[in-house]
Design a protein around this motif. Structure first.
Motif, PDB file in Angstrom:
ATOM      1  N   GLN A  42       2.599  27.525 -26.256  1.00  0.00           N
ATOM      2  CA  GLN A  42       2.802  28.127 -24.950  1.00  0.00           C
ATOM      3  C   GLN A  42       4.203  28.719 -24.873  1.00  0.00           C
ATOM      4  OE1 GLN A  42       2.309  25.396 -21.736  1.00  0.00           O
ATOM      5  NE2 GLN A  42       2.862  26.883 -20.168  1.00  0.00           N
ATOM      6  N   VAL A  43       4.263  29.984 -24.535  1.00  0.00           N
ATOM      7  CA  VAL A  43       5.541  30.680 -24.453  1.00  0.00           C
ATOM      8  C   VAL A  43       6.244  30.300 -23.151  1.00  0.00           C
ATOM      9  CG1 VAL A  43       6.656  32.920 -24.282  1.00  0.00           C
ATOM     10  CG2 VAL A  43       4.725  32.606 -25.851  1.00  0.00           C
ATOM     11  N   GLN A  44       7.508  29.955 -23.281  1.00  0.00           N
ATOM     12  CA  GLN A  44       8.335  29.681 -22.103  1.00  0.00           C
ATOM     13  C   GLN A  44       9.648  30.444 -22.216  1.00  0.00           C
ATOM     14  OE1 GLN A  44       8.628  25.312 -21.620  1.00  0.00           O
ATOM     15  NE2 GLN A  44       7.516  25.661 -19.725  1.00  0.00           N
ATOM     16  N   LEU A  45      10.029  31.069 -21.121  1.00  0.00           N
ATOM     17  CA  LEU A  45      11.318  31.746 -21.001  1.00  0.00           C
ATOM     18  C   LEU A  45      12.019  31.143 -19.796  1.00  0.00           C
ATOM     19  CD1 LEU A  45      10.126  35.451 -21.498  1.00  0.00           C
ATOM     20  CD2 LEU A  45      11.069  33.908 -23.227  1.00  0.00           C
ATOM     21  N   VAL A  46      13.214  30.605 -20.008  1.00  0.00           N
ATOM     22  CA  VAL A  46      13.924  29.910 -18.932  1.00  0.00           C
ATOM     23  C   VAL A  46      15.303  30.530 -18.763  1.00  0.00           C
ATOM     24  CG1 VAL A  46      14.786  27.727 -18.064  1.00  0.00           C
ATOM     25  CG2 VAL A  46      12.665  27.786 -19.414  1.00  0.00           C
ATOM     26  N   GLU A  47      15.494  31.198 -17.613  1.00  0.00           N
ATOM     27  CA  GLU A  47      16.773  31.829 -17.312  1.00  0.00           C
ATOM     28  C   GLU A  47      17.730  30.827 -16.684  1.00  0.00           C
ATOM     29  OE1 GLU A  47      13.594  35.010 -16.204  1.00  0.00           O
ATOM     30  OE2 GLU A  47      13.900  32.852 -15.981  1.00  0.00           O
ATOM     31  N   SER A  48      19.023  31.075 -16.891  1.00  0.00           N
ATOM     32  CA  SER A  48      20.077  30.294 -16.248  1.00  0.00           C
ATOM     33  C   SER A  48      21.327  31.155 -16.151  1.00  0.00           C
ATOM     34  CB  SER A  48      20.373  29.011 -17.037  1.00  0.00           C
ATOM     35  OG  SER A  48      20.819  29.321 -18.341  1.00  0.00           O
ATOM     36  N   GLY A  49      22.288  30.678 -15.371  1.00  0.00           N
ATOM     37  CA  GLY A  49      23.563  31.360 -15.285  1.00  0.00           C
ATOM     38  C   GLY A  49      23.779  32.178 -14.031  1.00  0.00           C
ATOM     39  N   GLY A  50      22.753  32.275 -13.188  1.00  0.00           N
ATOM     40  CA  GLY A  50      22.932  33.013 -11.949  1.00  0.00           C
ATOM     41  C   GLY A  50      23.822  32.257 -10.975  1.00  0.00           C
ATOM     42  N   GLY A  51      24.162  32.925  -9.883  1.00  0.00           N
ATOM     43  CA  GLY A  51      24.994  32.281  -8.882  1.00  0.00           C
ATOM     44  C   GLY A  51      25.600  33.289  -7.940  1.00  0.00           C
ATOM     45  N   LEU A  52      26.589  32.822  -7.196  1.00  0.00           N
ATOM     46  CA  LEU A  52      27.304  33.644  -6.233  1.00  0.00           C
ATOM     47  C   LEU A  52      28.657  34.020  -6.820  1.00  0.00           C
ATOM     48  CD1 LEU A  52      27.710  34.806  -3.352  1.00  0.00           C
ATOM     49  CD2 LEU A  52      28.574  32.531  -2.696  1.00  0.00           C
ATOM     50  N   VAL A  53      28.979  35.313  -6.771  1.00  0.00           N
ATOM     51  CA  VAL A  53      30.240  35.796  -7.317  1.00  0.00           C
ATOM     52  C   VAL A  53      30.763  36.904  -6.420  1.00  0.00           C
ATOM     53  CG1 VAL A  53      29.096  37.483  -8.829  1.00  0.00           C
ATOM     54  CG2 VAL A  53      31.362  36.592  -9.453  1.00  0.00           C
ATOM     55  N   GLN A  54      32.070  37.055  -6.380  1.00  0.00           N
ATOM     56  CA  GLN A  54      32.670  38.136  -5.596  1.00  0.00           C
ATOM     57  C   GLN A  54      32.568  39.462  -6.346  1.00  0.00           C
ATOM     58  OE1 GLN A  54      36.694  36.899  -4.610  1.00  0.00           O
ATOM     59  NE2 GLN A  54      35.988  36.205  -2.601  1.00  0.00           N
ATOM     60  N   ALA A  55      32.576  40.531  -5.607  1.00  0.00           N
ATOM     61  CA  ALA A  55      32.564  41.860  -6.212  1.00  0.00           C
ATOM     62  C   ALA A  55      33.729  41.991  -7.194  1.00  0.00           C
ATOM     63  CB  ALA A  55      32.657  42.923  -5.134  1.00  0.00           C
ATOM     64  N   GLY A  56      33.431  42.597  -8.345  1.00  0.00           N
ATOM     65  CA  GLY A  56      34.426  42.723  -9.396  1.00  0.00           C
ATOM     66  C   GLY A  56      34.405  41.590 -10.402  1.00  0.00           C
ATOM     67  N   GLY A  57      33.680  40.535 -10.083  1.00  0.00           N
ATOM     68  CA  GLY A  57      33.602  39.382 -10.969  1.00  0.00           C
ATOM     69  C   GLY A  57      32.567  39.539 -12.067  1.00  0.00           C
ATOM     70  N   SER A  58      32.384  38.460 -12.823  1.00  0.00           N
ATOM     71  CA  SER A  58      31.475  38.474 -13.972  1.00  0.00           C
ATOM     72  C   SER A  58      30.574  37.256 -13.945  1.00  0.00           C
ATOM     73  CB  SER A  58      32.279  38.450 -15.281  1.00  0.00           C
ATOM     74  OG  SER A  58      33.104  39.586 -15.405  1.00  0.00           O
TER      75      SER A  58
END
Length: 123
Positions: free
Chosen positions: A1-17
């Motif tokens: 069974q194929v699984q793709l799990v994203e992470s790393g999102g969040g809240l950031v200010q404009a100009g950030g990374s």
């Protein structure tokens, strides 16, 4: 069974990374082209970036070219999206996708999707 799990999102200010990751399992990762898409509520999913499996060629939407970088680590079965100089208009749920059967830029081409990760950029 194929699984793709994203992470790393969040809240950031404009100009950030932010750096998004997509951990893949259940497929021979190194033999699949991969991509990132993004979607706002009630809107269609839109192409962000894609990376080939054999040649490592990369493709970007004009709106992110020069700010975002897609990459992959085949030893770790992981896809990345480095997002720099973020803007409020980059606020979306970001999805990774695998196994395109047609155009890299079309969401309809992809057979496998992750659950998404929210990115919110404040002004």
């Amino acid at each position: 069974q194929v699984q793709l799990v994203e992470s790393g999102g969040g809240l950031v200010q404009a100009g950030g990374s932010l750096r998004l990751s997509c951990a893949a399992s259940g497929l021979t990762f190194s033999t699949y082209a991969m991509a990132w898409f993004r979607q706002a509520p009630g809107k269609e999913r839109e192409f962000v970036a894609a990376i080939g499996w054999s040649d490592g060629n990369t493709y970007y939407a004009d709106s992110v070219k020069g700010r975002f970088t897609i990459s992959r680590d085949n030893a770790k079965d992981t896809l990345f999206l480095q997002m720099n100089s973020l803007k409020p208009e980059d606020t979306f749920v970001y999805y990774c996708a695998a196994d395109p059967r047609g155009s890299y830029r079309s969401s309809a081409s992809y057979g496998y999707w992750g659950q998404g990760t929210q990115v919110t950029v404040s002004s």
